[in-house]
Design a protein around this motif. Structure first.
Motif, short mmCIF file in Angstrom:
data_model
loop_
_atom_site.label_atom_id
_atom_site.label_comp_id
_atom_site.label_asym_id
_atom_site.label_seq_id
_atom_site.Cartn_x
_atom_site.Cartn_y
_atom_site.Cartn_z
N GLU A 89 0.78 -1.23 0.08
CA GLU A 89 0.09 -0.06 -0.08
C GLU A 89 0.77 1.02 -0.37
OE1 GLU A 89 -4.72 -0.35 1.35
OE2 GLU A 89 -3.39 -0.09 2.65
N GLY A 90 0.49 2.37 -1.26
CA GLY A 90 1.32 3.72 -0.74
C GLY A 90 0.65 4.66 -0.86
N PHE A 91 1.08 5.48 -1.90
CA PHE A 91 0.63 6.60 -2.37
C PHE A 91 0.60 6.84 -4.02
CE2 PHE A 91 2.20 9.63 1.29
CZ PHE A 91 0.69 9.55 1.73
N ALA A 92 -0.68 7.14 -4.69
CA ALA A 92 -0.99 6.81 -6.20
C ALA A 92 -0.76 8.81 -6.32
CB ALA A 92 -1.96 6.23 -6.68
N VAL A 93 0.07 8.44 -7.18
CA VAL A 93 -0.02 10.03 -7.25
C VAL A 93 -0.34 9.68 -9.47
CG1 VAL A 93 1.01 11.24 -5.53
CG2 VAL A 93 2.82 10.10 -7.29
N ALA A 94 0.05 11.61 -9.35
CA ALA A 94 0.37 11.33 -11.15
C ALA A 94 2.12 10.57 -11.84
CB ALA A 94 0.08 12.58 -11.64
N PRO A 95 1.98 10.40 -13.24
CA PRO A 95 2.76 10.03 -13.68
C PRO A 95 3.86 10.83 -13.45
CG PRO A 95 1.06 8.98 -15.14
CD PRO A 95 0.47 10.04 -13.88
N GLY A 96 5.22 10.45 -13.46
CA GLY A 96 5.81 11.36 -12.85
C GLY A 96 5.78 12.29 -11.67
N ASN A 97 4.66 12.14 -11.26
CA ASN A 97 5.22 13.02 -9.47
C ASN A 97 5.62 14.23 -9.49
OD1 ASN A 97 5.08 13.01 -6.97
ND2 ASN A 97 6.64 12.04 -6.21
N GLY A 150 -12.85 2.72 -1.90
CA GLY A 150 -12.26 1.80 -2.75
C GLY A 150 -11.06 1.99 -3.61
N HIS A 151 -10.34 0.57 -3.68
CA HIS A 151 -8.57 1.30 -3.43
C HIS A 151 -8.98 1.75 -5.33
CE1 HIS A 151 -6.68 -0.09 -0.72
NE2 HIS A 151 -7.92 -1.72 -0.76
N LEU A 152 -9.04 1.14 -6.37
CA LEU A 152 -9.79 1.64 -7.84
C LEU A 152 -10.25 3.08 -8.09
CD1 LEU A 152 -11.58 -1.93 -9.15
CD2 LEU A 152 -8.81 -0.68 -9.10
N GLN A 153 -11.51 3.18 -6.69
CA GLN A 153 -12.19 4.98 -7.42
C GLN A 153 -11.04 5.95 -6.96
OE1 GLN A 153 -13.01 2.07 -5.64
NE2 GLN A 153 -15.41 1.90 -5.71
N VAL A 154 -9.89 5.05 -6.40
CA VAL A 154 -8.93 6.84 -5.73
C VAL A 154 -8.27 6.93 -7.00
CG1 VAL A 154 -7.50 6.82 -3.33
CG2 VAL A 154 -9.73 6.19 -3.46
N SER A 155 -7.54 6.06 -7.07
CA SER A 155 -6.94 5.34 -8.58
C SER A 155 -7.32 6.22 -9.20
CB SER A 155 -6.34 4.50 -8.59
OG SER A 155 -5.78 3.31 -7.50
N GLN A 156 -8.92 5.94 -9.67
CA GLN A 156 -9.10 6.91 -10.97
C GLN A 156 -9.83 8.46 -10.49
OE1 GLN A 156 -13.18 6.09 -11.57
NE2 GLN A 156 -12.86 6.54 -13.70
N ALA A 157 -9.39 8.93 -9.29
CA ALA A 157 -9.72 10.09 -9.20
C ALA A 157 -8.44 11.06 -9.94
CB ALA A 157 -9.70 10.20 -7.53
N VAL A 158 -6.60 10.32 -8.69
CA VAL A 158 -5.74 10.93 -9.99
C VAL A 158 -5.54 10.13 -10.97
CG1 VAL A 158 -3.78 10.62 -9.00
CG2 VAL A 158 -5.47 9.81 -6.89
N ALA A 159 -6.02 9.66 -11.34
CA ALA A 159 -5.75 9.38 -12.71
C ALA A 159 -6.32 10.46 -13.41
CB ALA A 159 -6.31 8.34 -13.42
N MET A 160 -7.60 10.79 -13.23
CA MET A 160 -8.67 12.09 -13.90
C MET A 160 -8.51 13.77 -13.48
SD MET A 160 -12.73 10.16 -13.34
CE MET A 160 -13.31 12.04 -14.08
N GLY A 161 -7.21 13.50 -12.64
CA GLY A 161 -6.85 14.96 -12.35
C GLY A 161 -8.04 15.70 -11.33
N ALA A 162 -8.87 14.93 -10.41
CA ALA A 162 -9.54 15.24 -9.32
C ALA A 162 -8.74 15.20 -8.52
CB ALA A 162 -10.92 14.47 -9.52
#
Length: 237
Positions: A89-97, A150-162
């Motif tokens: 488990e860890g932080f999900a951030v945009a590519p390149g952080n 959920g994990h996927l929902q959080v990742s999706q929010a980051v991926a979408m820039g929200a």
């Protein structure tokens, strides 16, 4: 719950792999995965609304994963606890952080938008523990009260820039093409009533966990250690 069905509640995306492998191997065996936080999954199991609960909850006082929570949520009821896998488990951030996030203190910096999990989620407990260790108040984190399920929902929010960052399993970050900063390795267990041990569905589930095909597919998602998958952790009480 119909006799040929297997209903599993839990939050880890890897449960979809288990569901698929069981269904593919045994004709007519339908496996349903209901996404729920670890605490919610145990509550669902306690109410008899699922056959199996998945959890990754660390008890700081006992220094142990899951078992203390199973004892409390299902007090006095005989239960079996087996390992699904160890996960990162860890932080999900945009590519390149781009926000240069490395540790818990960084998410409290001005301008960083966080997205959180609900109370009772293993990811939420991990975050709270790290913030306490860093002496960072939750009120300093913008978005601490913004909750996703959920994990996927959080990742999706980051991926979408929200959001700029959230705590997820590595597999969820990989699924959305995100950069991942590891924080902890956690043991994700499956819990089911001991009286159900003789049911063919339980045997098939454990056999699948121990199988090479399941372990290879799960490991391919990223962030899973499957060497103890199917291992009996304990029988309670």
């Amino acid at each position: 719950m119909r006799s040929r069905n297997l209903l599993i509640s839990g939050c880890d995306p890897g449960l979809a792999v288990l569901a698929g492998r069981v269904a593919d191997r045994w004709a007519g065996q339908r496996v349903c995965w209901v996404s729920a936080s670890s605490a919610a999954a145990l509550a669902i199991l306690a109410r008899g609304e699922a056959h199996v609960a998945g959890a990754h909850l660390f008890d700081e006082e006992a220094r142990e994963f899951n078992v203390p929570f199973v004892r409390r949520a299902l007090a006095g009821r005989p239960m079996v606890v087996v390992t699904f896998a160890h996960l990162e488990e860890g932080f999900a951030v945009a590519p390149g952080n781009p926000r240069r996030i490395r540790k818990a203190e960084d998410i409290a910096r001005p301008g960083v938008r966080f997205v959180n999990r609900e109370p009772g989620a293993g990811a939420r407990r991990l975050l709270d523990r790290l913030l306490r260790m860093a002496k960072v108040p939750a009120s300093a984190v913008k978005g601490y009260d913004r909750l996703l399920g959920g994990h996927l929902q959080v990742s999706q929010a980051v991926a979408m820039g929200a959001a700029d960052v959230g705590v997820v399993a590595r597999s969820a970050a990989v699924a959305h093409g995100l950069h991942f900063i590891p924080l902890s390795e956690e043991r994700f267990d499956l819990v089911f009533p001991k009286e159900w041990s003789g049911d063919p569905r339980a045997a098939r589930m454990v056999e699948t966990l121990e199988g090479r095909a399941f372990r290879r597919e799960l490991a391919s998602l990223g962030g899973y250690d499957t060497r103890q998958s199917g291992h009996l952790v304990t029988e309670l009480p």
